[in-house]
Design a protein around this motif. Sequence first.
Motif, mmCIF file in Angstrom:
data_model
loop_
_atom_site.group_PDB
_atom_site.id
_atom_site.type_symbol
_atom_site.label_atom_id
_atom_site.label_comp_id
_atom_site.label_asym_id
_atom_site.label_seq_id
_atom_site.Cartn_x
_atom_site.Cartn_y
_atom_site.Cartn_z
ATOM 1 N N GLU A 265 0.786 -1.229 0.000
ATOM 2 C CA GLU A 265 0.000 0.000 0.000
ATOM 3 C C GLU A 265 0.822 1.285 0.000
ATOM 4 O O GLU A 265 0.375 2.296 0.537
ATOM 5 C CB GLU A 265 -0.908 -0.006 1.233
ATOM 6 C CG GLU A 265 -0.185 0.146 2.597
ATOM 7 C CD GLU A 265 0.097 -1.160 3.320
ATOM 8 O OE1 GLU A 265 0.174 -2.208 2.643
ATOM 9 O OE2 GLU A 265 0.250 -1.141 4.553
ATOM 10 N N HIS A 298 -8.437 -3.557 -0.733
ATOM 11 C CA HIS A 298 -7.636 -3.611 0.497
ATOM 12 C C HIS A 298 -6.515 -2.572 0.481
ATOM 13 O O HIS A 298 -6.381 -1.762 1.404
ATOM 14 C CB HIS A 298 -7.070 -5.027 0.662
ATOM 15 C CG HIS A 298 -6.213 -5.223 1.868
ATOM 16 N ND1 HIS A 298 -6.657 -5.888 2.986
ATOM 17 C CD2 HIS A 298 -4.949 -4.842 2.137
ATOM 18 C CE1 HIS A 298 -5.686 -5.902 3.890
ATOM 19 N NE2 HIS A 298 -4.633 -5.278 3.401
ATOM 20 N N HIS A 302 -6.086 1.047 2.704
ATOM 21 C CA HIS A 302 -4.932 1.379 3.555
ATOM 22 C C HIS A 302 -4.572 2.864 3.477
ATOM 23 O O HIS A 302 -3.895 3.367 4.363
ATOM 24 C CB HIS A 302 -3.704 0.582 3.100
ATOM 25 C CG HIS A 302 -3.508 -0.736 3.807
ATOM 26 N ND1 HIS A 302 -3.637 -0.884 5.162
ATOM 27 C CD2 HIS A 302 -3.148 -1.956 3.334
ATOM 28 C CE1 HIS A 302 -3.373 -2.149 5.496
ATOM 29 N NE2 HIS A 302 -3.079 -2.821 4.396
ATOM 30 N N GLU A 321 -3.832 -3.870 9.649
ATOM 31 C CA GLU A 321 -4.226 -5.010 8.811
ATOM 32 C C GLU A 321 -5.588 -5.592 9.201
ATOM 33 O O GLU A 321 -6.405 -5.891 8.342
ATOM 34 C CB GLU A 321 -3.148 -6.087 8.811
ATOM 35 C CG GLU A 321 -1.817 -5.635 8.196
ATOM 36 C CD GLU A 321 -1.925 -5.130 6.761
ATOM 37 O OE1 GLU A 321 -2.974 -5.353 6.119
ATOM 38 O OE2 GLU A 321 -0.957 -4.499 6.287
ATOM 39 N N TYR A 382 -4.098 -10.833 10.525
ATOM 40 C CA TYR A 382 -4.992 -10.328 9.483
ATOM 41 C C TYR A 382 -6.441 -10.759 9.714
ATOM 42 O O TYR A 382 -7.317 -9.935 9.922
ATOM 43 C CB TYR A 382 -4.534 -10.833 8.104
ATOM 44 C CG TYR A 382 -3.450 -10.002 7.446
ATOM 45 C CD1 TYR A 382 -2.187 -9.899 8.011
ATOM 46 C CD2 TYR A 382 -3.676 -9.336 6.254
ATOM 47 C CE1 TYR A 382 -1.184 -9.149 7.395
ATOM 48 C CE2 TYR A 382 -2.689 -8.579 5.626
ATOM 49 C CZ TYR A 382 -1.441 -8.493 6.196
ATOM 50 O OH TYR A 382 -0.463 -7.754 5.584
HETATM 51 ZN ZN ZN Z 1 -2.893 -4.864 4.318
#
Ligand code: ZN
Length: 860
Positions: A265, A298, A302, A321, A382
């Motif tokens: 990210e 995703h 971020h 996360e 996660y």
């Molecule tokens: Zn991530």
Amino acid sequence: QAEIRLAEYKPPVFLVDTVELDFDIRDDRTRVSSRLAIRRNPESAERNAPLVLNGQGQKLVAVRVDGRELAAGDYVLTDKTLTIRAVPDEGVVAIESDNDPAANTALMGLYAAGPMLCTQCEAEGFRRITYFPDRPDVQSRYRVAIHADEDRYPVLLANGNLVENGKEAGGRHYAVWEDPFRKPCYLFALVAGRLDKVADRFLTRSGREVLLEIYTEPGRSSETGFAMAALKKAMRWDEERFGREYDLDRFMIVAVSFFNFGAMENKGLNIFNDARVLGRADTATDADIAFFERVVGHEYFHNWSGDRVTCRDWFQITLKEGLTVFREQEFVGDMNSPAQERLRTVSVLRRVQFPEDAGAMAHPIRPASYQAVENFYTATVYSKGAEVIRMIQTLVGREGFRKGLDLYFERHDGHSATCEDFVRAMADANAIDLGQFMRWYAQAGTPVLDVTSRYDADSRAYTLEVEQRCPATPGQDTKEPFHMPLRLGLLDARGGDMKGDMVLKLRRPRETFVIEDVPEKPIPSLLRDFSAPVRLNYDYTDAELLVILAHDSDGFNRWDAGQKLFAKYALSGEALPDAFVTALRTVLMDKDLEAGTKAMTLTLPGEEELGLALIARGERIDPVAVCEKRRRVIKALAGALSGELWATYREIAAGLDEEASDGVARGQRSLKNLCLAYLHRAEPGKVAPVAARVVSGARNMTDKIACLDILVDGDAALAARALAEFAETFAGQPSIMDKWLGVQAAERHAGVLEKVRRLMAHKAFSLNNPNRVAALVGVFAGNPFGFHAEDGSGYRFVADVVERLDRLNPQAAARYAKPFLRWRDFDAGRQALMQEALRKLAALESLSINVREVVTKALG
Ligand code: ZN
Ligand code: B3K
């Protein structure tokens, strides 16, 4: 190797306000020159400590402080740090060093990814590029100049905005990028190479126009369509659902062919593993395509949960996360089917995270210590991390959660934060006490809920007794009770909801809840929507589960009732009762149910989950036997439902557009291919020729691979022919050849190891590329007939790969050492063989910290 501990966190001694970097890219090396505006951190208690910069794997050329070049005696250089004692409290440190990206096989720092150069800095890659206080609580503004040969590297990218570019002597050119946002160095990125580009625009809700660009290796830009569409959806969704708008004028994605994980990210310049972003229906499977939307979302999310608010230290990975996975799941659900997304999420959690939480490296979502931080980018951090966030949302409600998230971003924007900061924002915004809830961040292990009930017809009162316990995990013998939501409903005998949805808040080891006014003895629908990441025991009768499967208003529990019955019959070997078969037939034939949900309902719990069910009963696992038990149920079911399965297969096959890969088409295709795979167990002679025709005739990659799987599982001659033809067609496309490798590594037959050994020498394979290794070795490591072969050959093979890979890429190597962490779960013979492989690894003198940590903890 010492453990690094959360409890020993100290604020940085020096801060770096601005960073100027200059990259001079040459054929044989890249010289990196930095100018760091440093200043003593007022928050640090170490008033006279020297400036210690992290750095490794580069050649130091020169060091200057406030313009004065230091002599070798003015600093101390080790293989990990550069220490300068004589520094002013505020000043400029300038450093020059040389990188060798072509020799960087670890794929951390600056490395050659096929034809281009790119970077990967999370968690500790920046220190391989230049000397720097490489920790996320040091945040700086960056200005980056890149110089390179124009012909070889026409595209030069870094974070933020392009502020200058032009030609230089000798056929060279340069570009200067400035990122207006302060960021930790792990979010730094640079890319240089000959790249194709696809561009689009996005108008934010406040009316700013953002340039969107996706870069690929030459020739692959026609595979960016899903990713670009997903990016725009993600940008809109984050505005609508969470009020988060994009903040730069440009958002770039670069697809690279050498990458250690899915994507990264970096601020304004996301770098993706090409397998997670590029593909069309004829080059990628539906499973791949579903990932594009998920991972693009995703990484984009971020930008707020990770970049604008980052982590104080690497113990807090779940802060960004867990939260971002939760946001990703909500996004994917909203874009497709929330119910199916929930089933998928929970089945992944059970298959991957539950075993991890029961293994030798079990850790809380916020570990208290580590040796190699890269080993802690785990399913626990996660996926369980996302479940913990979801529980907060269940406890405070969706609106309350939004208020808490707004407060979190408001309080910590531009700073690094801790998990306490996040939970405090949630608690403050909702005026609730989440003190006990913090235990989810500190205790490892999957909690178990034991539930019993009684109904009193006279008083119409229904009493639930709920006991919670949590198994011991390494370093944590006893656990304190968790605070968690238990969502439930009460069904009448025909499956109707008598009381609607209720949420009980558990806090104590043993609690009694009395629900008044219950008209008849209910069937409890417990843990609806999987409201907490636990294993729940309740003594259901099969008849009760069948009612839930057929009628519960909660989609998750309907599915889970089927899973429970499947597991029971698979493990006991009992014949499938007619009532169960009838219930599944009803699901299959239901005109109103989504095809994807049907496919998930008809899918048995995986081998991993069945194995865990054995462990929960105090038994050990024979993975080959588990695979066979599973097959027996599939065969019986396929025999009983043959007509319906064929009808479903033919109906979908006739109507489904090969080019369509939207959520609905993906669901239909998964059901169609499930039908065929099931039928193949019962009627191999009839199915194999159908599958062979699909492999050579279909254009759709999902269908091709599904049928190749079927052939490899059965008819050897047809399989050999189909594999050869496939390899010939796709020889020039490595990401497609990965599927070909994977299909063969997944073959559930004794003797698969010999094939995999031969494939290691095939030109489609390379130990240097993580995707090739994942396709062959990763898949093999999940194959009971491969990894768990009774003679230990699979263990020896994987351990041998770990040893060789460790010399190239320690992070990737450690991943393949992890399956050994579970040796205690298997039968005595396998236990001994797994330990033997571990001990052989442990005896090696040169082992990376990454692999060493896994191996010692496995044996410990
Ligand atoms: Zn991530
Ligand atoms: N943050 C990265 C993962 C980095 C892994 C470092 N070993 C991608 C992600 O989770 O979005």
